[in-house]
Scaffold this motif. Structure first.
Motif, PDB file in Angstrom:
ATOM      1  N   ALA A   1      -5.783  -4.736   6.934  1.00  0.00           N
ATOM      2  CA  ALA A   1      -6.754  -4.452   5.878  1.00  0.00           C
ATOM      3  C   ALA A   1      -7.641  -3.269   6.228  1.00  0.00           C
ATOM      4  O   ALA A   1      -7.836  -2.932   7.403  1.00  0.00           O
ATOM      5  N   SER A   2      -8.184  -2.624   5.204  1.00  0.00           N
ATOM      6  CA  SER A   2      -9.171  -1.585   5.413  1.00  0.00           C
ATOM      7  C   SER A   2     -10.406  -2.191   6.090  1.00  0.00           C
ATOM      8  O   SER A   2     -10.949  -3.197   5.628  1.00  0.00           O
ATOM      9  N   GLY A   3     -10.819  -1.596   7.213  1.00  0.00           N
ATOM     10  CA  GLY A   3     -11.957  -2.134   7.960  1.00  0.00           C
ATOM     11  C   GLY A   3     -11.570  -3.204   8.961  1.00  0.00           C
ATOM     12  O   GLY A   3     -12.449  -3.824   9.578  1.00  0.00           O
TER      13      GLY A   3
ATOM     14  N   TYR B   1      -2.658  11.491   5.113  1.00  0.00           N
ATOM     15  CA  TYR B   1      -1.496  11.823   4.294  1.00  0.00           C
ATOM     16  C   TYR B   1      -1.691  11.476   2.813  1.00  0.00           C
ATOM     17  O   TYR B   1      -0.715  11.337   2.087  1.00  0.00           O
ATOM     18  N   TYR B   2      -2.933  11.360   2.384  1.00  0.00           N
ATOM     19  CA  TYR B   2      -3.172  11.229   0.949  1.00  0.00           C
ATOM     20  C   TYR B   2      -2.751  12.523   0.252  1.00  0.00           C
ATOM     21  O   TYR B   2      -2.886  13.613   0.811  1.00  0.00           O
ATOM     22  N   HIS B   3      -2.224  12.386  -0.953  1.00  0.00           N
ATOM     23  CA  HIS B   3      -1.841  13.575  -1.721  1.00  0.00           C
ATOM     24  C   HIS B   3      -3.050  14.487  -1.903  1.00  0.00           C
ATOM     25  O   HIS B   3      -4.180  14.023  -2.084  1.00  0.00           O
ATOM     26  N   ASN B   4      -2.793  15.770  -1.870  1.00  0.00           N
ATOM     27  CA  ASN B   4      -3.867  16.742  -2.047  1.00  0.00           C
ATOM     28  C   ASN B   4      -4.017  17.060  -3.533  1.00  0.00           C
ATOM     29  O   ASN B   4      -3.367  17.965  -4.060  1.00  0.00           O
TER      30      ASN B   4
ATOM     31  N   ASP C   1      -6.734   5.442  -7.096  1.00  0.00           N
ATOM     32  CA  ASP C   1      -6.743   4.216  -6.305  1.00  0.00           C
ATOM     33  C   ASP C   1      -6.155   4.523  -4.926  1.00  0.00           C
ATOM     34  O   ASP C   1      -4.937   4.546  -4.747  1.00  0.00           O
ATOM     35  N   TYR C   2      -7.025   4.762  -3.957  1.00  0.00           N
ATOM     36  CA  TYR C   2      -6.588   5.145  -2.615  1.00  0.00           C
ATOM     37  C   TYR C   2      -6.084   3.959  -1.802  1.00  0.00           C
ATOM     38  O   TYR C   2      -5.704   4.123  -0.637  1.00  0.00           O
ATOM     39  N   ASP C   3      -6.074   2.787  -2.403  1.00  0.00           N
ATOM     40  CA  ASP C   3      -5.509   1.605  -1.751  1.00  0.00           C
ATOM     41  C   ASP C   3      -4.136   1.257  -2.318  1.00  0.00           C
ATOM     42  O   ASP C   3      -3.589   0.207  -1.998  1.00  0.00           O
ATOM     43  N   HIS C   4      -3.602   2.146  -3.149  1.00  0.00           N
ATOM     44  CA  HIS C   4      -2.269   1.938  -3.728  1.00  0.00           C
ATOM     45  C   HIS C   4      -1.280   2.887  -3.055  1.00  0.00           C
ATOM     46  O   HIS C   4      -1.619   4.051  -2.775  1.00  0.00           O
ATOM     47  N   PRO C   5      -0.056   2.442  -2.800  1.00  0.00           N
ATOM     48  CA  PRO C   5       0.932   3.292  -2.104  1.00  0.00           C
ATOM     49  C   PRO C   5       1.178   4.642  -2.767  1.00  0.00           C
ATOM     50  O   PRO C   5       1.490   5.622  -2.080  1.00  0.00           O
ATOM     51  N   SER C   6       1.029   4.726  -4.087  1.00  0.00           N
ATOM     52  CA  SER C   6       1.316   5.974  -4.786  1.00  0.00           C
ATOM     53  C   SER C   6       0.337   7.093  -4.422  1.00  0.00           C
ATOM     54  O   SER C   6       0.606   8.267  -4.687  1.00  0.00           O
TER      55      SER C   6
ATOM     56  N   LYS D   1      -9.469  -5.361  -2.868  1.00  0.00           N
ATOM     57  CA  LYS D   1      -8.980  -6.706  -2.572  1.00  0.00           C
ATOM     58  C   LYS D   1      -7.625  -6.983  -3.225  1.00  0.00           C
ATOM     59  O   LYS D   1      -6.713  -7.488  -2.557  1.00  0.00           O
ATOM     60  N   PRO D   2      -7.433  -6.668  -4.531  1.00  0.00           N
ATOM     61  CA  PRO D   2      -6.111  -6.882  -5.131  1.00  0.00           C
ATOM     62  C   PRO D   2      -5.001  -6.084  -4.446  1.00  0.00           C
ATOM     63  O   PRO D   2      -3.880  -6.582  -4.273  1.00  0.00           O
ATOM     64  N   MET D   3      -5.293  -4.852  -4.033  1.00  0.00           N
ATOM     65  CA  MET D   3      -4.275  -4.042  -3.358  1.00  0.00           C
ATOM     66  C   MET D   3      -3.937  -4.619  -1.994  1.00  0.00           C
ATOM     67  O   MET D   3      -2.775  -4.601  -1.570  1.00  0.00           O
ATOM     68  N   PHE D   4      -4.939  -5.160  -1.308  1.00  0.00           N
ATOM     69  CA  PHE D   4      -4.681  -5.826  -0.029  1.00  0.00           C
ATOM     70  C   PHE D   4      -3.745  -7.013  -0.224  1.00  0.00           C
ATOM     71  O   PHE D   4      -2.781  -7.210   0.527  1.00  0.00           O
TER      72      PHE D   4
END
Length: 209
Positions: free
Chosen positions: A9-11, A38-41, A54-59, A164-167
């Protein structure tokens, strides 16, 4: 070469665990990468539009680039220029970080297991198991101090609607495939144990024994 994934999890303490393990493995030779870089620029978007990603989503992640660069380190044994992501602007910075091809590669990240090709590259998978209330407290503190995010206006609402939902969808389901599940309260013991495992695999690869 031994490649180790550190996820959770984050944190949860992924970066702390990576740093502890890297220190233990310096004598063997160790390089570290962070999935966060490696987040998209998305420089074609405005800052407000980037905030809505949404930086917690794989996309949100450029796993294709991460896979390509890991292959460079692993197969070609050549240095890479890893991107660096600035969370205050939500953009990559111009200066990249040179990463050398060492015998041990450590990668920490939230969503490493969501890409099947990426997940298969790792010799050892380590899941950091930390209670979510502790993760939330750490994330809000980090976002405020290090990333300049208004945790009252942005952080708490984002936690309930996205983090939380993305986790639950993209992180916790992969706990079962971990080779090691590390408790937040036993970092040092687990680092010592994992170091021994990594060194043993590395030695076996070199000498075939």
């Amino acid at each position: 070469m031994v490649m180790v994934a550190i996820y959770g999890a984050s944190g949860s303490g992924k970066s702390t665990f990576l740093d502890l393990l890297a220190t233990q493995l310096n004598e063997v030779g160790c390089s570290c990468l962070k999935e966060d870089n490696y987040y998209h620029n998305s420089n074609q978007l405005s800052y407000e539009e980037r905030r809505n990603i949404d930086y917690d989503h794989p996309s949100s992640l450029d796993h294709t680039l991460l896979i390509t660069q890991l292959k460079q380190l692993y197969c070609e044994k050549t240095p890479i220029l890893s991107p660096k992501f600035d969370f205050s602007t939500l953009l990559r910075v111009e200066e990249a970080e040179k990463i050398m091809p060492n015998p041990i590669i450590l990668v920490d990240g939230l969503l490493l297991m969501t890409n099947s090709l990426l997940a298969k590259m790792f010799t050892i998978k380590v899941y950091i198991d930390t209670p979510l209330d502790i993760c939330l407290s750490r994330r809000l503190n980090r976002d405020l101090k290090c990333r300049g995010i208004d945790v009252v206006e942005y952080g708490l609402s984002r936690y309930e609607s996205k983090i939380k939902p993305m986790f639950e969808n993209y992180v916790s389901p992969y706990k079962d495939i971990a080779d090691f599940v590390v408790s937040d309260s036993h970092f040092h013991d687990n680092v010592t144990q994992l170091k021994s495992k990594v060194v043993a695999i590395h030695t076996n690869l070199i000498y075939g024994c």
